[in-house]
Scaffold this active site. Structure first.
Site, short mmCIF file in Angstrom:
data_model
loop_
_atom_site.label_atom_id
_atom_site.label_comp_id
_atom_site.label_asym_id
_atom_site.label_seq_id
_atom_site.Cartn_x
_atom_site.Cartn_y
_atom_site.Cartn_z
N ASP A 184 0.71 -1.10 0.17
CA ASP A 184 0.13 0.00 0.00
C ASP A 184 0.88 1.34 -0.08
OD1 ASP A 184 -2.13 -1.87 0.20
OD2 ASP A 184 -2.80 -1.29 2.14
N ASP A 207 -0.50 -4.57 -3.90
CA ASP A 207 -1.49 -3.49 -3.81
C ASP A 207 -0.82 -2.04 -3.71
OD1 ASP A 207 -2.96 -5.65 -4.21
OD2 ASP A 207 -3.90 -5.43 -2.29
#
Length: 349
Positions: A184, A207
């Protein structure tokens, strides 16, 4: 005696000139100096603090010693852009550009030597299931933000969700910046918000580009540090674009060999790679449904003219290989365009 008095007068005059040279833009906005300071190309790489409203320096030689203090010292809803020069150094602080601080520009002396870093992560924050959104190193909420020539890092390491940049602002621009982290790394937020990244470096594991904003990455290097997923878009259903990568490069650590281009954080995720070079770490399938087969009917995953060993195999059937005329829809102007603001993504204003 006359010679001594003459020498003293010269010395005092020199001190006056030196004192005037130390002033920031707020003290020298008359005449030719003001015209030059309004030219961002003149300011870029310049060591002249007169090109900026405030200077941040860890050694106390500027107006502030921390970036947050400079932002907090800026006028709320200013009539003109506030330019802040950040001297080289490692600034271990958690920084927020508030919603009442639009039109802020942060410029580092160099992307490698001007570093904003902090080490918050999901378990350290410990605020329940939404702890991720409190882990940022730099959070931008003020619209029309600009950043150039600096690094934003989350130094927590591979310990789960740990955001480096959280940008929840419209018309935000990042040029020649580095975003370092693991899971992230870059969170692009804000329904209807538009953000532009030019010539940036983004690294992470899982991600590491995620969120619901419309974001264009142009001429950027996107680097995977683990076998996982590059993007996790949560594009709102009514937004025509999510993440668009233009003329980028996907690279990876030497031991990384199984990376997906993206998976849908929400079922209407939209991500496109246009003229992007992909190394061999990109899996032939390219995309993952996050174990939600129903998302295959609603996502919009697209590629045009992908290049390199990671682009040589056929993708999963529910993604799109664009024709040339279809790819034109993903131009920067069409994705980010605004009739009222013009080409706001250009650094020159």
């Amino acid at each position: 005696m006359l010679a001594l008095l003459t020498s003293l007068a010269v010395a005092v005059g020199c001190l006056g000139v030196a004192a005037g040279a130390v002033g920031t833009l707020g003290d020298a906005d008359d005449g030719d100096d003001a015209d030059e300071s309004d030219d961002p190309e003149n300011a870029r790489g310049s060591d002249d603090s007169g090109d900026y409203d405030y200077v941040v320096a860890k050694d106390g030689s500027g107006d502030y010693e921390t970036i947050q203090a400079a932002i907090d010292g800026a006028k709320s809803f200013p009539p003109d852009r506030i330019r802040i020069l950040v001297r080289a150094g490692v600034y271990d602080e958690k920084v927020e550009v508030h919603a009442w601080n639009p039109d802020i520009t942060l410029v580092g002396e160099s992307a490698e030597e001007t570093v904003i870093t902090h080490d918050d992560h999901f378990e350290k924050i410990d605020r329940g299931r939404n702890s991720t959104f409190f882990t940022y190193t730099l959070k931008v909420r003020g619209n029309d933000f600009r950043a150039r020539d600096l690094t934003v890092e989350n130094s927590a390491g591979p310990v789960g969700q740990a955001v480096s940049l959280h940008v929840d602002a419209d018309r935000a621009v990042f040029e020649n910046c580095r975003f370092l982290g693991h899971q992230d790394t870059v969170y692009t937020a804000g329904e209807g918000a538009r953000q532009y990244f030019s010539e940036c470096y983004v690294e992470g594991t899982t991600d590491f580009v995620f969120g619901g904003a419309t974001a264009v990455f142009e001429d950027c290097r996107v680097h995977s540090k683990a076998d996982s997923y590059v993007t996790a878009a949560s594009t709102p259903e009514n937004e025509p674009f999510g993440f668009v990568f233009l003329d980028c490069e996907l690279t990876a650590d030497s031991d990384v060999s199984e990376v997906y281009l993206g998976r849908p954080w929400r079922n209407h995720a939209r991500t496109a790679f246009i003229r992007t070079r992909m190394d061999s770490h990109v899996l032939p399938d390219g995309w993952h449904n996050w174990s939600r087969p129903e998302a295959e009917q609603t996502v919009e995953y697209a590629e045009y003219d992908s290049r390199g060993p990671g682009a040589e195999s056929e993708r999963v059937s529910w993604t799109t290989v664009l024709a040339e005329d279809e790819a034109e829809r993903y131009s920067k102007a069409n994705v980010l365009g605004s009739e009222s603001r013009g080409e706001w993504w250009d650094w020159e204003e």
